[in-house]
Design an enzyme around this catalytic site. Structure first.
Site, PDB file in Angstrom:
ATOM      1  N   HIS A 131      20.667 -67.394  83.262  1.00  0.00           N
ATOM      2  CA  HIS A 131      19.472 -67.232  82.438  1.00  0.00           C
ATOM      3  C   HIS A 131      18.739 -68.567  82.272  1.00  0.00           C
ATOM      4  CE1 HIS A 131      17.326 -65.384  78.850  1.00  0.00           C
ATOM      5  NE2 HIS A 131      17.222 -66.675  78.545  1.00  0.00           N
ATOM      6  N   GLU A 132      19.494 -69.618  81.908  1.00  0.00           N
ATOM      7  CA  GLU A 132      18.857 -70.913  81.640  1.00  0.00           C
ATOM      8  C   GLU A 132      18.332 -71.564  82.921  1.00  0.00           C
ATOM      9  OE1 GLU A 132      18.084 -71.509  78.744  1.00  0.00           O
ATOM     10  OE2 GLU A 132      19.447 -70.146  77.715  1.00  0.00           O
TER      11      GLU A 132
END
Length: 564
Positions: free
Chosen positions: A260-261
């Site tokens: 996600h990051e």
């Protein structure tokens, strides 16, 4: 055995002194660490803080452990699944690049075919900085760290048989270049200047830091479109309990926080950005049209509908539990690849990125001289196939470009060519099994052999060699290498260190065929940039990689001829 390069200013050589490379053994937490702030009292302005007994202090309440905190209303109400600021909360970009960079700005996405994964694979070198408390809490062993790189490759490349198999192959690969372990209480609780102290060059490496992430599961401090690339604030921060495969932070225990990051790091927004949004999907919401809009982040399971269509709760850019997440979309892949091309070019341009898929579409382009004729927008490989001389990345044809069949490096020069003297070398990835680094000065079948190390879903070897030439000026450089590999599925990349920009520049990439082969690279643009003023140092990097099992790389010759 490693023979060090005694040369200042080389990014990886400088990083070796205080960091642990992938090939080293696993670490154990120290039994009697020295504390820099032994009481670890909760600061009055700390929103989330872990005390030495493992309890989590947040919002005036105390939770027994991270899992209890992750299940709390405080965690959800503060949206601590991800601490990356939304584009509504950050200042406008200052001096962002115009032109085709607008294809993936913070107000528009153009998923043009040129950004498609079929055009080649980008390879990103990753350094993981594991920050633990003085008592060892937060320590992550190297095998778990390596598993996170595996998960990134599974998710970004939709690898068959993995949890990410149902998604989109984005053509973005990650290889583990190094690991550091640090024990410091304040840094563990996401305070202090740890990024500026620990980071390897943010222009060349994706730096990932693991600590408490300030009570978030993870965050980045800004988007590359805002000019963060290469700055001290760049990089990804992940909560250590959610890092790696089968981490302790259930239900966020499958490595999807890093996925996600890194999506944010490559320019993606949350799928719920802007709520249900408008019909102009390329200019509102998350700026991509193949993710259905949703009104809010998802914490409620693997199926939901809030805007009249199924929410993208299985997308890596939602807030779903890790077990729900399994995909990026084609438009998201195009946006990330566009971001790499226009906002993070130095991250991949010097390490073989853009060529792994066989198409070479991610390679830099420039002008090419074939005789006295000039052609523009060709890759170095395409220029070579035409029998031409490539003038370098971002060069253009003009009336004088190819006079007398010249190009690039300055042609015949003003003096007699001299061979640079071999100084030494260091194996930066893999292990030196046989051979003397001093033998690289001659093609004598006395090869240096390096056994590969695992990096994500690849096996990799890497050798950096330093030479020197006592010349006052440089009009031309020619680099010659002789290599081999026990696998004919391996690819070798040859690079030079540019002292003017502090970046590695790839001269070429080719397939190994199981036998010795000699490659020569000439007509190198801006040749003087690759010879350090004062010392005459020249640094050549040879990287060989293949997907799958291990191999042995052999290097028989590294030669640089300098024309004054």
């Amino acid at each position: 055995m490693k023979t060090p390069i005694a040369l200042p200013g080389i990014p990886r050589a400088a990083a070796l002194a205080g960091s642990m490379l992938l090939a080293s053994s696993l670490h154990a937490a120290p039994q009697n660490p020295v504390s820099d702030d032994a009481d670890m009292r909760v600061p009055s302005d700390a929103e989330v803080w872990e005390s030495p007994d493992g309890r989590i202090h947040a919002g005036g309440k105390v939770y027994p452990d991270w899992s209890s905190y992750f299940a709390s209303d405080f965690f959800r109400d503060r949206d601590h699944r991800c601490g990356t600021p939304s584009i509504d909360d950050v200042p406008p970009a200052d001096g962002w690049v115009a032109g085709t960079a607008a294809d993936c700005s913070l107000s528009f996405t153009n998923p043009a075919a040129e950004y498609g994964p079929a055009n080649g694979v980008f390879v990103i070198d990753v350094v993981v900085h594991n920050i633990a408390a003085n008592n060892g809490t937060g320590f992550i062993d190297d095998a778990t760290i390596a598993s996170q790189i595996d998960v990134l490759n599974e998710d970004f490349n939709a690898i068959n048989g993995s949890n990410g198999a149902g998604g989109t192959n984005c053509g973005i690969e990650f290889r583990l270049a190094g690991i550091t372990h640090t024990f410091k209480n304040t840094w563990y609780n996401d305070r202090g200047n740890y990024k500026s102290e620990l980071a390897w060059d943010n222009n060349l490496y994706l730096n990932i830091y693991t600590n408490t992430a300030g009570g978030n599961l993870g965050y980045v401090e800004g988007f590359p479109q805002q000019g963060i690339h290469g700055t001290a604030s760049d990089g990804v921060v992940c909560n250590w309990t959610a890092f790696g495969r089968n981490s302790p932070g259930a239900p966020y225990d499958l490595g999807r926080t890093a996925t996600h990051e890194v999506g944010h790091y490559l320019g993606l927004l949350h799928t719920f950005q802007g709520g249900c949004g408008t019909s102009d999907c390329a200019r509102s919401g998350d700026l991509v049209c193949d993710t259905n809009p949703e009104s809010s982040p998802n914490y409620s399971g693997c199926s939901r509908s809030t805007c009249g269509s199924s929410d993208p709760v299985k997308n890596y850019m939602d807030y779903s539990e890790d077990a729900c997440m399994n995909s990026f979309t084609p438009d998201q892949a195009a946006r990330m690849r566009c971001t790499l091309i226009h906002f993070r070019e130095s991250l991949w341009a010097g390490n073989g990125g853009g060529g792994g898929g066989g198409g070479g579409g991610g390679d830099p382009v420039g002008a090419c001289c074939v005789g006295s004729s000039c052609g523009g927008d060709l890759t170095e490989a395409d220029c070579g196939n035409l029998g031409g001389t490539w003038l370098g990345a971002d060069t253009v044809c003009d009336a004088a470009s190819c006079d007398n069949g010249g190009g690039g490096g300055g042609g015949g020069g003003g003096g007699n060519p001299v061979d640079a003297t071999l100084g030494g070398g260091v194996v930066t990835i893999g292990g030196l099994s046989t051979g003397d680094l001093g033998s690289l000065a001659a093609s004598d079948n006395n090869r240096v052999e390096i056994t590969s190390a695992a990096s994500g879903n690849q096996s990799v070897t890497e050798l950096e060699v330093t030479l020197s030439a006592a010349v006052a000026s440089v009009s031309d450089l020619t680099v010659t290498v002789e290599t081999a590999a026990t696998s004919n599925r391996a690819k070798t990349s040859v690079e030079l260190y540019d002292f003017a920009t502090g970046q590695w520049v790839r001269l070429g990439r080719y397939n190994e065929n199981g036998a010795d082969q000699t490659q020569t690279f000439s007509g190198i643009a801006g040749p003087g940039n690759f010879v350090e003023a004062g010392t005459g140092a020249i640094v050549v990097r040879i990287n060989t990689s293949r997907r799958g099992g291990g191999f042995t790389a052999g290097i028989d010759l590294v030669q640089v001829t300098v024309t004054p």
